[in-house]
Design a protein around this motif. Sequence first.
Motif, PDB file in Angstrom:
ATOM      1  N   GLY A  34     -35.209  20.147  13.046  1.00 61.19           N
ATOM      2  CA  GLY A  34     -34.839  19.762  14.401  1.00 61.19           C
ATOM      3  C   GLY A  34     -35.356  18.367  14.662  1.00 61.19           C
ATOM      4  O   GLY A  34     -36.007  17.761  13.818  1.00 61.19           O
ATOM      5  N   GLY A  35     -35.073  17.848  15.812  1.00 64.22           N
ATOM      6  CA  GLY A  35     -35.610  16.546  16.176  1.00 64.22           C
ATOM      7  C   GLY A  35     -34.552  15.611  16.706  1.00 64.22           C
ATOM      8  O   GLY A  35     -33.381  15.947  16.810  1.00 64.22           O
ATOM      9  N   LEU A  36     -34.980  14.419  17.031  1.00 61.52           N
ATOM     10  CA  LEU A  36     -34.078  13.388  17.528  1.00 61.52           C
ATOM     11  C   LEU A  36     -33.317  12.775  16.369  1.00 61.52           C
ATOM     12  O   LEU A  36     -33.841  12.664  15.250  1.00 61.52           O
ATOM     13  N   THR A  37     -32.084  12.368  16.610  1.00 59.97           N
ATOM     14  CA  THR A  37     -31.256  11.775  15.560  1.00 59.97           C
ATOM     15  C   THR A  37     -31.231  10.257  15.608  1.00 59.97           C
ATOM     16  O   THR A  37     -30.556   9.636  14.799  1.00 59.97           O
ATOM     17  N   SER A  90     -29.228  16.777  29.260  1.00 65.63           N
ATOM     18  CA  SER A  90     -29.212  17.458  27.966  1.00 65.63           C
ATOM     19  C   SER A  90     -28.569  16.538  26.956  1.00 65.63           C
ATOM     20  O   SER A  90     -27.634  15.801  27.285  1.00 65.63           O
ATOM     21  N   ILE A  91     -29.066  16.567  25.720  1.00 66.90           N
ATOM     22  CA  ILE A  91     -28.483  15.778  24.646  1.00 66.90           C
ATOM     23  C   ILE A  91     -28.168  16.707  23.479  1.00 66.90           C
ATOM     24  O   ILE A  91     -28.761  17.778  23.344  1.00 66.90           O
ATOM     25  N   THR A  92     -27.207  16.295  22.654  1.00 68.02           N
ATOM     26  CA  THR A  92     -26.821  17.059  21.473  1.00 68.02           C
ATOM     27  C   THR A  92     -26.600  16.087  20.323  1.00 68.02           C
ATOM     28  O   THR A  92     -26.746  14.877  20.482  1.00 68.02           O
ATOM     29  N   ALA A 131     -40.597  13.351  28.514  1.00 67.79           N
ATOM     30  CA  ALA A 131     -40.648  14.484  27.593  1.00 67.79           C
ATOM     31  C   ALA A 131     -39.236  14.792  27.122  1.00 67.79           C
ATOM     32  O   ALA A 131     -38.294  14.787  27.919  1.00 67.79           O
ATOM     33  N   ILE A 132     -39.094  15.023  25.821  1.00 65.85           N
ATOM     34  CA  ILE A 132     -37.825  15.467  25.251  1.00 65.85           C
ATOM     35  C   ILE A 132     -38.126  16.702  24.411  1.00 65.85           C
ATOM     36  O   ILE A 132     -38.819  16.620  23.404  1.00 65.85           O
ATOM     37  N   LEU A 141     -38.368  13.466  33.052  1.00 66.69           N
ATOM     38  CA  LEU A 141     -39.236  12.352  33.416  1.00 66.69           C
ATOM     39  C   LEU A 141     -40.114  12.800  34.567  1.00 66.69           C
ATOM     40  O   LEU A 141     -39.596  13.249  35.605  1.00 66.69           O
ATOM     41  N   ASN A 142     -41.417  12.729  34.362  1.00 65.80           N
ATOM     42  CA  ASN A 142     -42.385  13.141  35.386  1.00 65.80           C
ATOM     43  C   ASN A 142     -42.114  14.560  35.894  1.00 65.80           C
ATOM     44  O   ASN A 142     -42.210  14.849  37.082  1.00 65.80           O
ATOM     45  N   GLY A 143     -41.723  15.442  34.967  1.00 70.74           N
ATOM     46  CA  GLY A 143     -41.477  16.838  35.300  1.00 70.74           C
ATOM     47  C   GLY A 143     -40.110  17.138  35.873  1.00 70.74           C
ATOM     48  O   GLY A 143     -39.787  18.296  36.134  1.00 70.74           O
TER      49      GLY A 143
END
Length: 80
Positions: A71-74, A37-39, A59-60, A30-32
């Motif tokens: 790939g991508g968000l689930t 981390s997400i999985t 940003a993700i 967020l804002n740099g």
Amino acid sequence: RYFNRPTGLEAHERVWLCCEGARERGEISLNGQSLASITTERGAEIDITELLALRNELAIEVSSAGANLPGGLTGEVWLE
């Protein structure tokens, strides 16, 4: 994604960034500033109240296991 700070927040109210997860691995910032981390197995719920500016950039970045695998968000990403 860009978004504005929610208006009308009272001193005791918090803003949470929630993300369900990502195929393989994802990094949220967020804002740099790196936040989490997400999985596939683990999403995130992050209190971002103190990090919010009037205008914000979320940003993700998601990595993939290989060229032939998607790939991508689930799931969804939202503010609470």
